[in-house]
Design an enzyme around this catalytic site. Sequence first.
Site, PDB file in Angstrom:
ATOM      1  N   TRP A  82       0.846  -1.193   0.000  1.00 40.98           N
ATOM      2  CA  TRP A  82       0.000   0.000   0.000  1.00 40.98           C
ATOM      3  C   TRP A  82       0.886   1.248   0.000  1.00 40.98           C
ATOM      4  O   TRP A  82       1.842   1.343   0.768  1.00 40.98           O
ATOM      5  CB  TRP A  82      -0.924  -0.027   1.228  1.00 40.98           C
ATOM      6  CG  TRP A  82      -1.736   1.226   1.337  1.00 40.98           C
ATOM      7  CD1 TRP A  82      -2.878   1.521   0.676  1.00 40.98           C
ATOM      8  CD2 TRP A  82      -1.426   2.379   2.147  1.00 40.98           C
ATOM      9  NE1 TRP A  82      -3.302   2.793   0.996  1.00 40.98           N
ATOM     10  CE2 TRP A  82      -2.437   3.337   1.906  1.00 40.98           C
ATOM     11  CE3 TRP A  82      -0.394   2.697   3.028  1.00 40.98           C
ATOM     12  CZ2 TRP A  82      -2.445   4.579   2.539  1.00 40.98           C
ATOM     13  CZ3 TRP A  82      -0.404   3.943   3.656  1.00 40.98           C
ATOM     14  CH2 TRP A  82      -1.432   4.865   3.404  1.00 40.98           C
ATOM     15  N   ASP A 105     -16.117  12.035  -2.603  1.00 44.63           N
ATOM     16  CA  ASP A 105     -15.553  10.734  -2.226  1.00 44.63           C
ATOM     17  C   ASP A 105     -16.363  10.125  -1.081  1.00 44.63           C
ATOM     18  O   ASP A 105     -17.549  10.440  -0.890  1.00 44.63           O
ATOM     19  CB  ASP A 105     -14.068  10.939  -1.874  1.00 44.63           C
ATOM     20  CG  ASP A 105     -13.209   9.709  -2.113  1.00 44.63           C
ATOM     21  OD1 ASP A 105     -13.185   8.835  -1.241  1.00 44.63           O
ATOM     22  OD2 ASP A 105     -12.564   9.625  -3.180  1.00 44.63           O
ATOM     23  N   ASP A 106     -15.747   9.288  -0.313  1.00 42.55           N
ATOM     24  CA  ASP A 106     -16.379   8.515   0.754  1.00 42.55           C
ATOM     25  C   ASP A 106     -17.147   9.417   1.743  1.00 42.55           C
ATOM     26  O   ASP A 106     -16.715  10.526   2.035  1.00 42.55           O
ATOM     27  CB  ASP A 106     -15.256   7.787   1.499  1.00 42.55           C
ATOM     28  CG  ASP A 106     -15.758   6.683   2.388  1.00 42.55           C
ATOM     29  OD1 ASP A 106     -16.981   6.545   2.532  1.00 42.55           O
ATOM     30  OD2 ASP A 106     -14.911   5.960   2.932  1.00 42.55           O
ATOM     31  N   ARG A 126     -10.257  -2.631   8.132  1.00 40.82           N
ATOM     32  CA  ARG A 126     -10.916  -1.313   8.028  1.00 40.82           C
ATOM     33  C   ARG A 126     -12.392  -1.380   8.459  1.00 40.82           C
ATOM     34  O   ARG A 126     -13.234  -0.739   7.874  1.00 40.82           O
ATOM     35  CB  ARG A 126     -10.816  -0.784   6.592  1.00 40.82           C
ATOM     36  CG  ARG A 126     -10.699   0.721   6.533  1.00 40.82           C
ATOM     37  CD  ARG A 126     -10.941   1.297   5.150  1.00 40.82           C
ATOM     38  NE  ARG A 126     -10.691   2.731   5.170  1.00 40.82           N
ATOM     39  CZ  ARG A 126     -11.232   3.603   4.329  1.00 40.82           C
ATOM     40  NH1 ARG A 126     -12.047   3.209   3.381  1.00 40.82           N
ATOM     41  NH2 ARG A 126     -10.971   4.875   4.429  1.00 40.82           N
ATOM     42  N   LYS A 164     -16.014   6.650  -8.971  1.00 43.87           N
ATOM     43  CA  LYS A 164     -14.784   6.054  -8.444  1.00 43.87           C
ATOM     44  C   LYS A 164     -15.199   4.782  -7.723  1.00 43.87           C
ATOM     45  O   LYS A 164     -15.961   4.834  -6.754  1.00 43.87           O
ATOM     46  CB  LYS A 164     -14.097   7.029  -7.481  1.00 43.87           C
ATOM     47  CG  LYS A 164     -12.831   6.468  -6.843  1.00 43.87           C
ATOM     48  CD  LYS A 164     -12.149   7.555  -6.023  1.00 43.87           C
ATOM     49  CE  LYS A 164     -11.014   7.025  -5.175  1.00 43.87           C
ATOM     50  NZ  LYS A 164     -10.483   8.056  -4.281  1.00 43.87           N
ATOM     51  N   TRP A 165     -14.721   3.655  -8.196  1.00 42.34           N
ATOM     52  CA  TRP A 165     -15.136   2.337  -7.679  1.00 42.34           C
ATOM     53  C   TRP A 165     -13.986   1.796  -6.834  1.00 42.34           C
ATOM     54  O   TRP A 165     -12.974   1.367  -7.364  1.00 42.34           O
ATOM     55  CB  TRP A 165     -15.418   1.425  -8.861  1.00 42.34           C
ATOM     56  CG  TRP A 165     -15.883   0.049  -8.547  1.00 42.34           C
ATOM     57  CD1 TRP A 165     -15.429  -0.789  -7.577  1.00 42.34           C
ATOM     58  CD2 TRP A 165     -16.899  -0.680  -9.240  1.00 42.34           C
ATOM     59  NE1 TRP A 165     -16.088  -1.980  -7.621  1.00 42.34           N
ATOM     60  CE2 TRP A 165     -16.995  -1.945  -8.631  1.00 42.34           C
ATOM     61  CE3 TRP A 165     -17.725  -0.383 -10.325  1.00 42.34           C
ATOM     62  CZ2 TRP A 165     -17.877  -2.923  -9.078  1.00 42.34           C
ATOM     63  CZ3 TRP A 165     -18.599  -1.351 -10.767  1.00 42.34           C
ATOM     64  CH2 TRP A 165     -18.680  -2.608 -10.140  1.00 42.34           C
ATOM     65  N   ASP A 166     -14.195   1.807  -5.541  1.00 44.16           N
ATOM     66  CA  ASP A 166     -13.119   1.459  -4.614  1.00 44.16           C
ATOM     67  C   ASP A 166     -13.266   0.032  -4.101  1.00 44.16           C
ATOM     68  O   ASP A 166     -14.317  -0.607  -4.249  1.00 44.16           O
ATOM     69  CB  ASP A 166     -13.157   2.452  -3.439  1.00 44.16           C
ATOM     70  CG  ASP A 166     -11.783   2.717  -2.854  1.00 44.16           C
ATOM     71  OD1 ASP A 166     -10.880   1.903  -3.071  1.00 44.16           O
ATOM     72  OD2 ASP A 166     -11.630   3.743  -2.166  1.00 44.16           O
ATOM     73  N   ASP A 171      -2.665   5.534  -3.115  1.00 48.24           N
ATOM     74  CA  ASP A 171      -3.104   6.467  -2.079  1.00 48.24           C
ATOM     75  C   ASP A 171      -1.986   7.417  -1.685  1.00 48.24           C
ATOM     76  O   ASP A 171      -2.216   8.373  -0.947  1.00 48.24           O
ATOM     77  CB  ASP A 171      -3.574   5.699  -0.834  1.00 48.24           C
ATOM     78  CG  ASP A 171      -5.044   5.343  -0.923  1.00 48.24           C
ATOM     79  OD1 ASP A 171      -5.726   5.856  -1.829  1.00 48.24           O
ATOM     80  OD2 ASP A 171      -5.512   4.536  -0.092  1.00 48.24           O
TER      81      ASP A 171
END
Length: 734
Positions: free
Chosen positions: A200, A367-368, A444, A477-479, A546
Amino acid sequence: MPIIYHQQSQTFHLYNQSISYLMKILPSHDLGQLYFGKRVHDKEQFDYLLELAPRPMSPCYFQDDLTYAKEHIKQEFPVLFTGDFKQSAIDVEHGDGNHLLEFVYDHHCIFQGKEKLPDLPATYCNNVQDATTLKIYLVDHLLNLELVLSYTIFENLPVIARNSYLKNHGHDPIQLHSLMSLSLDLPDCQYDMIELTGAWSRERHIKSSPLREGMQSIASLRGHSSHHFNPFLALKRPHCDENDGEVIGFSLVYSGNFLMSVDVDTYHVARVQAGIHPATFQYELKHGEAFQSPEALIVYSHHGLNVLSQNFHTLFNDHLIRGHYKGKSRPILINNWEGTYFDFNEQKILDMAKASQELGIELFVLDDGWFGKRNNDHSSLGDWFVNLKKLPHGIGYLSSKIHQMGLQFGLWFESEMISYDSLLYQKHPEWVLQAPQRHVSHGRHQYVLDFSNPDVVNYIEEMMVKIIDESHLDYIKWDMNRSMSEVYSMYQKQGRVYHEYILGVYRLYEHLIQRYPHILFESCASGGGRFDPGMLYYAPQTWTSDDSDAIERLKIQYGTSLVYPISSMGSHVSAIPNHQLKRLTPLSTRANVAYFGTFGYELDVLQLNHDEKEMIKAQISFMKQYRQLLQFGRFYRLLSPFEGNETMWMVVNDQQSLAIIGYYRTLQEVNVGYRRVRLSGLDEQKLYIINQQEYYGDELMNIGLVISDESCGENHSDFGDYRSQLFIIQEKKP
Ligand code: GLA
C-alpha cells in the site's frame, strides 16, 4: 494471412512484421513449442529444433526410441505425469483420484479477427483485419475432454494473446484444479526477471533479478490483483536497457488471484506460465460443462524496455480500453477526500465546487462519506442511499447545483463491501464471505460481500442505478479497500468463490457501462491494489496510489508506466505537508508529476491563498492545452528514480513535432557538474526549439540535453530539494 499451417511438417507459424511464434504437432500427437521471438522467415519445417538426444533417467515416449523424451522436447501446454517434470499447465483430478491426462491434437481452425471471451475482459479488434486467430483443439480420448488453446496475433503489434478452455464431454464429473492461460518454454534462461512489486502506498516499484534454476514466481492470494505483485512480468536479456535489447513481457488480463511463474530446469529451459492461482481454485465440471481461462498477453520488444512499454500502451489504449473515453483526454477533476475526509456538509461541498470551477476544474468528485450514516469508516457500506444529515436536500439537489456551475459530478462507491453497522447487514448477514463457525479477520471495519452470488450483485446494482439516475453522474470512483480472508460462501461451492466473485465484479461493471456509456469509471483498491488490465477493460483509469506525495509518485508512476498507459494513471496534486509523509514539495513539482497522468487536485481549495490559486489556474490551463499529448503521446523513460537522485521522462507526439520532458531532482546537491541526458523519440533531421534555443533532433538524442541547477529555473537564492522542470520541445517551422 499471418498464421500458416505447414501440413507436411504439421508446423504452425504465427508471424507479423516483428515476431514469430512456432509450434508443431509432435510424433506423440501433442503440441511442441519451437520458438518465440523476433520474426524469422517462414519455411516448411523447423524440426531440427526438437531436442532428440538419449539421456539417462528420462522416461521416453516410444519404446524403441530413447531420444524422444517429453522432458527435453519443449512443450506447448504441458501436463502432469507424462515424463515432463516441470510445472504443468493443467491439472485435472478424475475417477479414482488420479491426475493422468493425455491431450492429443484433433483439429484446428484459423480465422481473421478475434473472439470475445464470454464474461471476461480481453483485448479486442477494432476491425477484423487487426488480428488473426488460431484455435487448436486437443482431446483426451479416455476421459472425453476437449482442450482448446487459442492464439491471436495482432497485425501491427508484436503481441500474442492466448487463452485456454476445457470442456468435459465425458459422463463422469472431473475436478479442475488448474488451467493456466499460457505456458511458454524458452530454450535458455539468460534473462533478468522484472516484476512490479510493492505494498500500500508504494505500488509497482521495479525489481529485477537474474533467473536461477528452480521455480520463481509472483502471485496474489488476496482476492484482488494486489498492491504487492502486479500480474505482469518481463524477461529481459541482461544487457537490455530502456533503448536497446530483447525483452518479452507477460501480462494477465485478470483482477483476482493469479500466479505467474518461471520454472527453470537444470538444462536451462525457462518455462513461463500465467493464470488463475491454483491454490484457491477448484471447479467441478460435469458432463457438458466447461471452463474458460482469462486472457494472457505476450508482448515483445527487440528495442529495449521503452518500446516494450509503448507496445503495451498502444495495445491497452487501442485494444483493451473501451467506451466514450477511449483515446480521449480526461476531465480535470477535484476529489474532496484529502480535503475533507468524512468531515463535510452540503454547504462545504458547494463552496468547494464553486471555488474549483473558478480555477478551471471540470469535474467535482465527492468521495467517501455521502451515504448511509457514514461519518467514519465504521459503518454504512452496503447502504447506498444518501446521508441526509450531511446532504439534507439529497444527492439529486447537490448534483444539479454542481452541474449548474458548469462542472461534471462524480461519486465514490465501494460496492463490493459491507459494514456490520449497516441496514444491509441486518437484512442479509448471509451475504458476507465468512464461515459461521470460524474466526473472522477484520480490515478497516469492513467485510466482503459475496459477489459470487448473483442476488447480491443484482441488489447492489439496483441501489447504484437509483443513485446514478437521481444524480445524473458523469463519473464513478469504484473502490475496494480490503483484501479477502477466511473466504467462505453460503451460496457457492468453495473452490469457485474467488473466481466467481471476480466474474460478479466484471458483470456489475459491464451492466453499468452498457447502461451509462457516458460515465467515466475510475477503479481503485486503496489506491493501486487492483491496477491491472482486467480493470482497464471496464474503467479506463485507475487511482494509481493512495500516496499522493509527488516524490513517492515518481517511483510509482515510473514503475506503472512499464505496462500501463499514462492516460490510465490517476494523478492528483495534493496539499502540503503531504498527508502520507508530511513532506513539503513545491506546488510546481506536485503538478509537474501529476501532469503525466489523468491530472486533478485533491485538497481543500478553500484553504488556498491568492498566489496558489493563480498558480493552479496556470497549471490547469497548461494541462488543458497539452493533455492529449501528455496522456496519449509516445512515452519514454530517460532517468530512473530507482537508480539515482534524478528522474526524467518525456512524451512525443506522432508527428515528432512536439514533446514535453519532465525533469525531477529529489535532493539538492552541492557543486555538481553539468549532465547531458540523451533524449528519445525525436526526428534526427528536425530542428527543435527548447527555451528559445535551437537544437537538431540528432543533437538532442546523441549529445543530449544539458541539465544543470539552472535547469530547474532557479537562481541560487531558491535552490532546494524536490525541484523539477518541464521542457517543451517544439519543432521549428521553416
Ligand atoms: C481508499 C481510496 C481513497 C479514498 C478512501 C475513502 O483508501 O484509495 O482514495 O477514496 O478509500 O475511504
